[in-house]
Enzyme design. Structure first.
Site, PDB file in Angstrom:
ATOM      1  N   PHE A   7     -68.045  35.611  -4.364  1.00  0.00           N
ATOM      2  CA  PHE A   7     -67.646  34.483  -3.531  1.00  0.00           C
ATOM      3  C   PHE A   7     -66.169  34.138  -3.674  1.00  0.00           C
ATOM      4  O   PHE A   7     -65.645  34.074  -4.796  1.00  0.00           O
ATOM      5  CB  PHE A   7     -68.432  33.223  -3.920  1.00  0.00           C
ATOM      6  CG  PHE A   7     -69.870  33.231  -3.508  1.00  0.00           C
ATOM      7  CD1 PHE A   7     -70.254  32.866  -2.226  1.00  0.00           C
ATOM      8  CD2 PHE A   7     -70.856  33.589  -4.422  1.00  0.00           C
ATOM      9  CE1 PHE A   7     -71.591  32.861  -1.859  1.00  0.00           C
ATOM     10  CE2 PHE A   7     -72.197  33.587  -4.067  1.00  0.00           C
ATOM     11  CZ  PHE A   7     -72.568  33.226  -2.779  1.00  0.00           C
ATOM     12  N   ASP A   8     -65.540  33.882  -2.553  1.00  0.00           N
ATOM     13  CA  ASP A   8     -64.278  33.173  -2.534  1.00  0.00           C
ATOM     14  C   ASP A   8     -64.630  31.723  -2.895  1.00  0.00           C
ATOM     15  O   ASP A   8     -65.809  31.338  -2.848  1.00  0.00           O
ATOM     16  CB  ASP A   8     -63.681  33.258  -1.124  1.00  0.00           C
ATOM     17  CG  ASP A   8     -62.429  32.431  -0.966  1.00  0.00           C
ATOM     18  OD1 ASP A   8     -61.550  32.511  -1.835  1.00  0.00           O
ATOM     19  OD2 ASP A   8     -62.335  31.696   0.034  1.00  0.00           O
TER      20      ASP A   8
END
Length: 218
Positions: A7-8
């Protein structure tokens, strides 16, 4: 079969608009510049700070000074000024409960990433947290994704079971440079056109939509 999800952070797990933009404005004000264009400020959420300040014509040395000025305020107030997107915790919990290995892959300094994840009660769902280093030895999204994959122990024959989730073009590009699927978050800051043009394999309109993509594919 283990599924892996990277995930960003900003624009993907939380909305950091107030914290990031106030700190950018603070840094620019230190050199006599005033920036109040909402469109410009929105576009600065995601890319490395050095790239943002370079847009104003500053050389590398001055950009470093502005990054330090930004962090001067960010580590006091900005780091706490973000809002977790609705459904994010439930999505992380569901993926975790189904045995997915989860890592952060953010261009934000790793120390700051850990503080935010802890503060927002997300850390328990993460197997690894990979962020940028403040000395610039690790500060591009493709490289950060690569390090996250190594920390998770992903093998070459497992890459088809890896998903990188982000809201900007660099997330999609970084995913493909590491031979993993790119999932674009439409609720973030990049927008549909940017995500599709940069190679998004999937698009999600809200965080929990990711569950069907990851767990629905055998």
């Amino acid at each position: 079969m283990t599924k892996y999800v990277l995930f960003d952070l900003d624009g993907t797990l939380n909305d950091p608009y107030e914290g990031i933009t106030s700190c950018i404005k603070y840094a620019l004000a230190s050199v006599g510049l005033e920036e109040n264009d909402p469109a410009k400020l929105r576009s600065y959420i995601g890319p490395p700070l050095r790239n943002t300040f370079a847009l104003y014509g500053f050389d590398a040395e001055k950009c470093e000074e502005l990054v330090k000025k930004y962090r001067e305020k960010f580590l006091v107030t900005g780091i706490h000024q973000n809002i977790t997107y609705e459904g994010t915790i439930e999505m992380l919990k569901t993926l975790h409960e189904h045995g997915c290995k989860i890592s952060l892959a953010s261009c934000k300094p790793e120390k700051a990433c850990r503080i935010i994840l802890e503060e927002k009660n997300m850390m328990e769902y993460f197997d690894e947290v990979c962020g940028a280093t403040e000395d610039k030895t690790l500060d591009t999204k493709p490289a950060i994704i690569g390090v996250a994959l190594k920390r998770l122990g992903v093998k070459a024959d497992e890459l088809e079971h890896v998903y990188m989730v982000g809201d900007r073009d660099m997330d999609m590009i970084g995913a493909h440079e590491n031979n993993v699927a790119a999932v674009g978050a439409l609720y973030g800051y990049g927008g549909r056109e940017e995500l599709l043009e940069s190679g998004a394999d999937y698009l999600i309109e809200k965080p929990f939509d990711l569950v069907d993509i990851v767990l629905g594919k055998d």
